[in-house]
Design an enzyme around this catalytic site. Structure first.
Site, PDB file in Angstrom:
ATOM      1  N   TYR A   1      28.688 -23.934  17.022  1.00  0.00           N
ATOM      2  CA  TYR A   1      29.820 -24.174  17.907  1.00  0.00           C
ATOM      3  C   TYR A   1      30.183 -25.649  18.009  1.00  0.00           C
ATOM      4  CZ  TYR A   1      29.215 -19.352  19.553  1.00  0.00           C
ATOM      5  OH  TYR A   1      29.122 -17.990  19.625  1.00  0.00           O
TER       6      TYR A   1
ATOM      7  N   LYS B   1      17.368 -16.628  11.442  1.00  0.00           N
ATOM      8  CA  LYS B   1      17.723 -15.999  10.168  1.00  0.00           C
ATOM      9  C   LYS B   1      17.133 -16.851   9.050  1.00  0.00           C
ATOM     10  CE  LYS B   1      19.896 -12.663   7.982  1.00  0.00           C
ATOM     11  NZ  LYS B   1      19.353 -11.285   8.017  1.00  0.00           N
TER      12      LYS B   1
ATOM     13  N   ASP C   1      19.160  -9.782  12.971  1.00  0.00           N
ATOM     14  CA  ASP C   1      19.579  -8.397  12.815  1.00  0.00           C
ATOM     15  C   ASP C   1      18.526  -7.438  13.353  1.00  0.00           C
ATOM     16  OD1 ASP C   1      18.016  -9.399  10.778  1.00  0.00           O
ATOM     17  OD2 ASP C   1      19.231  -8.597   9.154  1.00  0.00           O
TER      18      ASP C   1
ATOM     19  N   ASP D   1      24.455 -16.148  21.982  1.00  0.00           N
ATOM     20  CA  ASP D   1      25.729 -15.652  22.488  1.00  0.00           C
ATOM     21  C   ASP D   1      25.849 -14.151  22.225  1.00  0.00           C
ATOM     22  OD1 ASP D   1      28.287 -15.432  23.449  1.00  0.00           O
ATOM     23  OD2 ASP D   1      29.191 -16.810  22.020  1.00  0.00           O
TER      24      ASP D   1
ATOM     25  N   ASP E   1      25.100 -10.991  25.279  1.00  0.00           N
ATOM     26  CA  ASP E   1      26.144 -10.028  25.637  1.00  0.00           C
ATOM     27  C   ASP E   1      25.712  -8.606  25.302  1.00  0.00           C
ATOM     28  OD1 ASP E   1      27.821 -11.882  26.709  1.00  0.00           O
ATOM     29  OD2 ASP E   1      29.114 -12.056  24.964  1.00  0.00           O
TER      30      ASP E   1
END
Length: 356
Positions: free
Chosen positions: A142, A188, A221, A245, A249
């Site tokens: 970001y 990852k 994942d 993020d 959620d």
């Protein structure tokens, strides 16, 4: 008697409605536990843009920097979706976080027994869920440079330094040490070099400073899958900005509504506290926004100020409210925003001699 200066930023949409209930419990806590609070309201987001031609006025920033804590309601709405750059409502939130210096977003997710049937998952999967997501807030994709968009090709850069990873890892390990002693680091590393550094630094910090905490690593994942299959296996999840993020959620759906979940942005001198839901423009003024997330964010604020007993009473009030079936429409009930807040206040201090 201690006195705390709290900057209140109601914001947009249902922000003022849920913030009002949070203020009520903060004031009641002060009355019952012999401390004082000075609550001052300041504009931010679309409301500030309409009044001051900027979503984050200098006066709001200065007030937040002078406060002991900052409470935010919600930001944005369709009215301001056309704005770009520094005039976007979301830009105000990023600027606020930068000004306060918070680098860690804390999102606790608890599914009390009274809400297991509200979850989209089977009750046997979500029962006993009590986890904390620790999301790095100031680095990652970001904020990485360079970034570009030529309309033909766009790019963003995911970047983390060793020092950024070390400070968020230490915070997360300390929190895990205070809870159940288990930390899951999400990355990852099989694909991304930045995740390889992340995993290496987290492992190093664990070995040198927190060997008493159990550490596991999960790819993003698999972490998402496990969060749905068996969320109760998790204690503290440590993530970078992008993955946090997404996971926070996703985890927010476990109790059945984002409206019941709180958050805090920590690490700087001044904490920022806010419910994780949006401004919900479709229900503004209808009186049934869920104030639970805002009220529980207020308990996190009280904890940070050292008023842990007061915060515990408010949490008790929320749990008792849910247990007695006083729930808002997002969770399948009929209670109004004010009725939910009234119930929390009625139950929060019921065992105190000075109960309100």
């Amino acid at each position: 008697m201690p006195c705390y200066q709290i900057a209140i930023l109601p914001g947009d949409g249902i922000g003022p409605e849920v913030t009002r209930e949070a203020e009520r419990v903060i004031l009641a806590a002060a009355q019952n536990f012999d401390f004082e609070v000075n609550l001052e309201h300041w504009p931010i987001g679309g409301t500030a843009l309409d009044q001051f031609d900027t979503p984050f006025p200098d006066t709001t920033r200065d007030a937040c920097l002078a406060a002991d804590a900052v409470f935010l309601g919600a930001l944005g709405g369709p009215k301001w979706d056309h704005e770009t750059g520094s005039r976007r409502c979301e830009a105000a939130l990023l600027s606020l976080r930068k000004a306060l210096g918070g680098f860690a977003n804390l999102r606790p997710v608890i599914v009390p027994h009274s809400l297991v049937n509200s979850s989209p998952l089977r009750s046997d999967r979500v029962i006993d869920t009590d986890l904390l997501i620790v999301r790095e807030l100031t680095g990652g994709i970001y904020f990485g440079i360079p970034r570009s968009n030529t309309q033909e090709i766009a790019s963003n850069t995911m970047t983390y330094s060793r020092s950024e990873i070390e400070r968020i890892a230490r915070l997360a390990f300390n929190l895990a040490r205070q809870r159940k002693g288990h930390l899951t680091s999400v990355d990852k590393a099989n694909v991304l070099e930045v995740s390889q550094l992340w995993r290496s630094v987290v492992t190093e910090i664990h070995q040198l400073e927190f060997s008493d905490v159990e550490l596991e690593h999960l790819y993003i994942d698999n972490a998402a899958i496990q969060l749905i299959l068996r969320p109760s296996q998790f204690d503290v999840l440590l993530t970078g900005n992008l993955f946090g993020d997404i996971l926070s959620d996703l985890a927010g759906t476990l109790p059945g509504s984002l409206g019941i979940l709180p958050s805090a942005s920590m690490g700087g001198k001044i904490g920022l506290f806010e419910p994780i839901h949006g401004s919900a423009p479709d229900i503004v003024g209808k009186g049934y926004a869920n104030p639970g997330g805002a009220i529980l964010s207020a308990t996190m604020l009280l904890d940070t100020l050292g008023q842990t007993e007061a915060g515990a009473c408010i949490k008790h009030g929320v749990v008792r409210t849910l247990d007695t079936g006083v729930i808002t429409r997002d969770l399948g009930g009929t209670a109004s925003t004010t009725e939910f807040g009234n119930s929390v206040l009625r139950h929060a201090f019921e065992f105190l001699p000075s109960a309100v």
